[in-house]
Write a protein that holds these residues in place. Structure first.
Motif, PDB file in Angstrom:
ATOM      1  N   LEU A 135      56.777  31.855 -19.321  1.00 39.23           N
ATOM      2  CA  LEU A 135      56.289  32.938 -18.475  1.00 39.23           C
ATOM      3  C   LEU A 135      54.776  32.930 -18.268  1.00 39.23           C
ATOM      4  CD1 LEU A 135      58.428  35.875 -19.948  1.00 39.23           C
ATOM      5  CD2 LEU A 135      58.849  34.614 -17.832  1.00 39.23           C
ATOM      6  N   ALA A 136      54.027  32.536 -19.273  1.00 43.11           N
ATOM      7  CA  ALA A 136      52.573  32.700 -19.221  1.00 43.11           C
ATOM      8  C   ALA A 136      51.872  31.848 -18.164  1.00 43.11           C
ATOM      9  CB  ALA A 136      51.977  32.428 -20.601  1.00 43.11           C
ATOM     10  N   PRO A 137      52.200  30.546 -17.995  1.00 44.57           N
ATOM     11  CA  PRO A 137      51.411  29.726 -17.060  1.00 44.57           C
ATOM     12  C   PRO A 137      51.316  30.296 -15.651  1.00 44.57           C
ATOM     13  CG  PRO A 137      52.787  28.325 -18.424  1.00 44.57           C
ATOM     14  CD  PRO A 137      53.206  29.731 -18.705  1.00 44.57           C
ATOM     15  N   GLY A 138      52.433  30.735 -15.089  1.00 40.65           N
ATOM     16  CA  GLY A 138      52.383  31.283 -13.736  1.00 40.65           C
ATOM     17  C   GLY A 138      51.519  32.525 -13.649  1.00 40.65           C
ATOM     18  N   LEU A 139      51.627  33.393 -14.652  1.00 39.54           N
ATOM     19  CA  LEU A 139      50.829  34.614 -14.659  1.00 39.54           C
ATOM     20  C   LEU A 139      49.336  34.311 -14.720  1.00 39.54           C
ATOM     21  CD1 LEU A 139      52.980  36.665 -17.206  1.00 39.54           C
ATOM     22  CD2 LEU A 139      52.961  36.912 -14.710  1.00 39.54           C
ATOM     23  N   LEU A 140      48.967  33.270 -15.491  1.00 41.60           N
ATOM     24  CA  LEU A 140      47.553  32.913 -15.636  1.00 41.60           C
ATOM     25  C   LEU A 140      47.033  32.166 -14.413  1.00 41.60           C
ATOM     26  CD1 LEU A 140      47.621  31.778 -19.382  1.00 41.60           C
ATOM     27  CD2 LEU A 140      46.642  33.889 -18.458  1.00 41.60           C
ATOM     28  N   VAL A 141      47.804  31.206 -13.908  1.00 43.66           N
ATOM     29  CA  VAL A 141      47.355  30.410 -12.763  1.00 43.66           C
ATOM     30  C   VAL A 141      47.126  31.291 -11.532  1.00 43.66           C
ATOM     31  CG1 VAL A 141      48.101  28.669 -11.079  1.00 43.66           C
ATOM     32  CG2 VAL A 141      48.368  28.232 -13.522  1.00 43.66           C
ATOM     33  N   HIS A 142      48.030  32.259 -11.320  1.00 45.80           N
ATOM     34  CA  HIS A 142      47.922  33.119 -10.139  1.00 45.80           C
ATOM     35  C   HIS A 142      47.142  34.401 -10.419  1.00 45.80           C
ATOM     36  CE1 HIS A 142      50.483  30.700  -7.536  1.00 45.80           C
ATOM     37  NE2 HIS A 142      51.257  30.487  -8.587  1.00 45.80           N
ATOM     38  N   LYS A 143      46.515  34.462 -11.615  1.00 49.13           N
ATOM     39  CA  LYS A 143      45.624  35.574 -11.967  1.00 49.13           C
ATOM     40  C   LYS A 143      46.328  36.934 -11.924  1.00 49.13           C
ATOM     41  CE  LYS A 143      41.278  33.316 -10.705  1.00 49.13           C
ATOM     42  NZ  LYS A 143      41.818  31.950 -10.660  1.00 49.13           N
ATOM     43  N   VAL A 144      47.622  36.931 -12.221  1.00 47.93           N
ATOM     44  CA  VAL A 144      48.332  38.190 -12.378  1.00 47.93           C
ATOM     45  C   VAL A 144      47.945  38.828 -13.705  1.00 47.93           C
ATOM     46  CG1 VAL A 144      50.635  39.265 -12.542  1.00 47.93           C
ATOM     47  CG2 VAL A 144      50.246  37.360 -10.965  1.00 47.93           C
ATOM     48  N   ALA A 145      47.575  37.987 -14.676  1.00 46.97           N
ATOM     49  CA  ALA A 145      47.136  38.454 -15.986  1.00 46.97           C
ATOM     50  C   ALA A 145      46.016  37.549 -16.482  1.00 46.97           C
ATOM     51  CB  ALA A 145      48.300  38.455 -16.974  1.00 46.97           C
ATOM     52  N   THR A 146      45.266  38.049 -17.453  1.00 47.55           N
ATOM     53  CA  THR A 146      44.228  37.244 -18.111  1.00 47.55           C
ATOM     54  C   THR A 146      44.739  36.824 -19.490  1.00 47.55           C
ATOM     55  OG1 THR A 146      43.193  39.155 -19.178  1.00 47.55           O
ATOM     56  CG2 THR A 146      42.476  38.621 -16.931  1.00 47.55           C
ATOM     57  N   HIS A 147      43.987  35.982 -20.174  1.00 45.74           N
ATOM     58  CA  HIS A 147      44.393  35.542 -21.514  1.00 45.74           C
ATOM     59  C   HIS A 147      44.474  36.737 -22.473  1.00 45.74           C
ATOM     60  CE1 HIS A 147      44.438  31.175 -20.988  1.00 45.74           C
ATOM     61  NE2 HIS A 147      43.405  31.333 -20.159  1.00 45.74           N
ATOM     62  N   ARG A 148      43.680  37.765 -22.222  1.00 48.53           N
ATOM     63  CA  ARG A 148      43.708  38.946 -23.094  1.00 48.53           C
ATOM     64  C   ARG A 148      44.920  39.836 -22.812  1.00 48.53           C
ATOM     65  NH1 ARG A 148      38.075  42.048 -23.177  1.00 48.53           N
ATOM     66  NH2 ARG A 148      39.335  43.261 -24.649  1.00 48.53           N
ATOM     67  N   THR A 149      45.398  39.846 -21.556  1.00 51.60           N
ATOM     68  CA  THR A 149      46.471  40.777 -21.183  1.00 51.60           C
ATOM     69  C   THR A 149      47.825  40.103 -20.987  1.00 51.60           C
ATOM     70  OG1 THR A 149      46.012  40.553 -18.791  1.00 51.60           O
ATOM     71  CG2 THR A 149      44.785  42.252 -20.034  1.00 51.60           C
ATOM     72  N   VAL A 150      47.878  38.775 -21.084  1.00 45.56           N
ATOM     73  CA  VAL A 150      49.104  38.079 -20.700  1.00 45.56           C
ATOM     74  C   VAL A 150      50.285  38.432 -21.608  1.00 45.56           C
ATOM     75  CG1 VAL A 150      48.606  35.984 -22.055  1.00 45.56           C
ATOM     76  CG2 VAL A 150      50.058  35.853 -20.006  1.00 45.56           C
TER      77      VAL A 150
END
Length: 374
Positions: free
Chosen positions: A105-120
């Motif tokens: 789940l995390a890579p897509g959220l981070l790549v598309h800036k839906v979440a940051t490393h702190r909020t992912v």
């Protein structure tokens, strides 16, 4: 403006000269559900993969908000990738067995800036909660082999909706699930449409599932790479305007031996006949074929009496000659098959009420016993 337009698409694979799709045209307006129905091998999954950008059509274009998706570059292509997501048929093959759920789940959220490393992590836990899974950090550390089929499909749905898309291509999302879980997964997708205004390209071979999920939307019936009928779901199912649609409805199993004996004896043979190479592609199977049907392929044209911006269409020279379903057939299509297909529960068809008997199928928040997390 339509969210997505399929324009004159023809497609074939390098390994075979046979066309998988031929002259396909389809509109999916913003927030609408369009069901794509047909027998195995008709090209519906290939069409879904073209819509989601996994393949490039051999001819024609796929347009998203007026732009050819294969011409998009850089930021525009990245934005389109986020806005169109796909949920695959196989919940076992669509997740990487070497990645935890967090790794999925995390890579897509981070790549598309839906979440940051702190909020992912918090975002992923929220997604698990939305799809009815155990919303804990421990669950994120599980691998796909530690999940049931229903749980895996919920993870696939979480991966898709997490990027906040406008359109989801749902390819046979319930066909590999236990019957008791089908309603729960369908209701989950319906919930996200109601809450987020999502559009769906819903691929299925099952009219019972389509009527449950896409009621109020539209349906496109495919045969041998062509759309042969397209229109509002209830109209197409109750009063088909193409003989192939009618034969598909007639082929629905009847759980009553007395009614089953009323079928035409040649029904099975017609369903497996070889597609015609000239004229109407359905001519060799059609019970109402005429000599003119074998000279040219009928266009997908508005049916007699159809009106509006998106009239009902049929690729038949004689749509008015297609016999309506009998009372017995309508009862079978709208009740018996629906109950058998989506889990054994009855639902209230009034607008806004899609719940089923909680003891027989469950709603979007229910899980089968094997999916409960201890």
């Amino acid at each position: 403006m339509s969210t997505l337009s399929v324009r004159d698409v023809t497609h074939s694979y390098p390994t075979s000269p046979r066309r998988v799709l031929t002259d396909v045209n389809l509109e999916i307006p913003e927030g609408e559900m369009v069901a794509i129905v047909g027998e195995s091998g008709c090209g519906k999954t290939t069409l879904g993969r073209l819509i989601s950008g996994l393949h490039q059509p051999s001819e024609g274009t796929i347009e998203f908000n007026g732009k050819d998706i294969n011409s998009l570059r850089g930021g525009e292509r990245k934005q389109w990738r986020r806005r169109v997501q796909m949920v695959h048929q196989d919940p076992y093959g669509s997740l990487n067995p070497g990645l935890t759920l967090a790794g999925t789940l995390a890579p897509g959220l981070l790549v598309h800036k839906v979440a940051t490393h702190r909020t992912v992590e918090r975002t992923m836990i929220d997604l698990l909660q939305q799809v009815g899974l155990d919303a804990t950090p421990a669950f994120l550390n599980r691998y796909p082999h530690q999940l049931s089929g229903g749980q895996r499909q919920r993870v696939s749905i979480a991966r898709a909706i997490g990027l906040e898309p406008d359109l989801i291509v749902a390819d046979e999302v319930t066909s590999m699930l236990d019957v008791s879980m089908r309603v729960a997964i369908l209701d989950l997708l319906i919930k996200f449409r109601q809450e987020r205004g999502l559009g769906y390209a819903f691929i299925s071979h099952d009219f019972g599932v389509v009527r449950y999920f896409a009621r109020g939307g539209r349906i496109a019936v495919m045969f041998f790479g062509r759309i042969v009928e397209e229109g509002p779901v209830d109209e197409v199912i109750i009063s088909p305007a193409h003989p192939y649609t009618r034969m598909l409805l007639e082929s629905i199993p009847i759980p009553d031996p007395v009614l089953a004996r009323e079928r035409h004896l040649d029904q099975a043979e017609r369903l497996i006949g070889t597609p015609a190479q000239k004229g109407c592609v359905f001519a060799n199977r059609c019970p109402m074929v005429q000599p003119e049907c074998r000279t040219a392929m009928p266009p997908l044209a508005p049916t007699p009496g159809a009106s509006g911006d998106r009239p009902r269409r049929s690729a038949c020279l004689f749509p008015e000659r297609v016999e309506p379903l009998t009372h017995v057939q309508k009862e079978r299509v709208l009740k018996e098959h629906h109950v058998a297909t989506v889990g054994g529960g009855q639902r209230d068809d009034r607008p806004g009420n899609r719940d089923v008997d909680p003891g027989l199928g469950g709603s979007s928040g229910d899980q089968e016993p094997s999916e409960q997390v201890g």
